[in-house]
Design a protein around this motif. Sequence first.
Motif, PDB file in Angstrom:
ATOM      1  N   ASP A 173     -15.778  11.546 -35.474  1.00 24.26           N
ATOM      2  CA  ASP A 173     -16.004  11.671 -36.811  1.00 24.26           C
ATOM      3  C   ASP A 173     -15.758  12.466 -36.883  1.00 24.26           C
ATOM      4  N   ASP A 190     -10.739   4.398 -34.224  1.00 23.83           N
ATOM      5  CA  ASP A 190     -10.934   3.068 -33.544  1.00 23.83           C
ATOM      6  C   ASP A 190      -9.777   1.775 -34.408  1.00 23.83           C
ATOM      7  N   GLY A 276     -25.435   3.527 -26.087  1.00 19.99           N
ATOM      8  CA  GLY A 276     -24.191   3.949 -27.365  1.00 19.99           C
ATOM      9  C   GLY A 276     -23.430   3.689 -28.175  1.00 19.99           C
ATOM     10  N   GLY A 277     -23.613   4.581 -29.877  1.00 18.69           N
ATOM     11  CA  GLY A 277     -22.410   3.805 -30.423  1.00 18.69           C
ATOM     12  C   GLY A 277     -21.031   3.479 -29.940  1.00 18.69           C
ATOM     13  N   ASN A 281     -16.040   1.675 -28.690  1.00 16.67           N
ATOM     14  CA  ASN A 281     -15.316   1.675 -28.610  1.00 16.67           C
ATOM     15  C   ASN A 281     -13.524   0.863 -27.970  1.00 16.67           C
ATOM     16  N   CYS A 307     -27.263  -1.090 -28.569  1.00 20.59           N
ATOM     17  CA  CYS A 307     -25.795   0.135 -28.355  1.00 20.59           C
ATOM     18  C   CYS A 307     -26.255   1.293 -29.650  1.00 20.59           C
ATOM     19  N   ASP A 309     -29.010   3.558 -32.028  1.00 23.16           N
ATOM     20  CA  ASP A 309     -30.252   2.952 -31.864  1.00 23.16           C
ATOM     21  C   ASP A 309     -31.025   2.403 -32.490  1.00 23.16           C
TER      22      ASP A 309
END
Length: 347
Positions: A173, A190, A276-277, A281, A307, A309
């Motif tokens: 980010d 990405d 997780g987020g 990717n 993946c 939250d």
Amino acid sequence: MENKSIYILAIESSCDDTSAAVLCNKKVLSNVTATQKIHEEYGGVVPELASRAHQQNIVPVVHQALNKANIDKKLISAIAFTRGPGLMGSLLVGTSFAKSLALGLNVPLIEVNHMQAHILAHFIEGQNEETPQFPFLAMTISGGHTQVVLVKDYFNMEILGETLDDAVGEAFDKSAKILGLPYPGGPLVDKYAREGNPKAFSFPKPKVEGLNFSFSGLKTSILYFIQKETAKNPKFIEENIADICASIQFTIINILMDKLKKAVKETGIKQIAIGGGVSANSGIREALKKAEKNKGWKTFIPKFEYCTDNAAMIGIVGQLKYEKGNFTNSSVSAKARYTITQAEQPI
Ligand code: KG4
Ligand code: ZN
């Protein structure tokens, strides 16, 4: 216990997503998440605004989760909620709501460690044919976390390494922000990376001992690089966006893969479960697929909705703890810093 339907209502509010889910045994009946758009204009999560948005969202989100699951709240067997880690103001909203609801419905309360939940999301039914077998390695990669964990059993986990500064999602980010891309920029990096040459530019990889990570140096070197190049050519970003993104992504994925390879070497465990987020990717997905082929690893990635939250992952931990009778006292309070190893072990 086997034939009895256990219904868990789960609540997640640790960061900027308000989520509620209903699970019946290990199946998800509903998983409703309200994301908070308000943070976009600030380029990151503003804790005070997140807390206020949770207060607005929590009642409708829980209501919707119950409606979608099509069950009456009288059927709920227990309420599971995220106790920590996370932003205190955000956690407090979910914790207080869960406590009052459990009291009102006269059902047990189950506290959940958010990081354990990211890992145990792999055990939600109806995803892949197989679930990871213990012991396995879990890597949780998101905007808030970067950890490599040795998972010996559902509630027996050991952190092998974690970030010393920024999380990997933050690295994506913040790099995107330097390039003038909107928040959260990870998915955009990405997207551009798919069209670019990953070896066009090179960025130094941090030298961090053991299985820990560091991403703040990378962010600084990207900033200096961009400043230097745009001073020479003001259109540098515009003309090279795909190559820049591909090169940044290549560096970040290499950092993650290097540590995973080291963890595999040290433990001898070749089952890798990520969450997780950042698991969305394309670079990390490709690298894992390659390692399956070349190194004989077996890799697991949960469905994308489990993946990022979400409350379904809180619900699966709730189910597992319910089976063990591991309930929480109603005097429980939110815990902003709460490691996996501090998490209450089942009795
Ligand atoms: O798990 P998550 O939704 O929320 C937490 O931070 O806990 O993860 C969000 C993070 C953001 O930093 C976002 O940029 C990153 O995951 N992300 C990605 C991709 N999709 C989401 N980063 C790189 N590539 C992606 N495709
Ligand atoms: Zn998370």
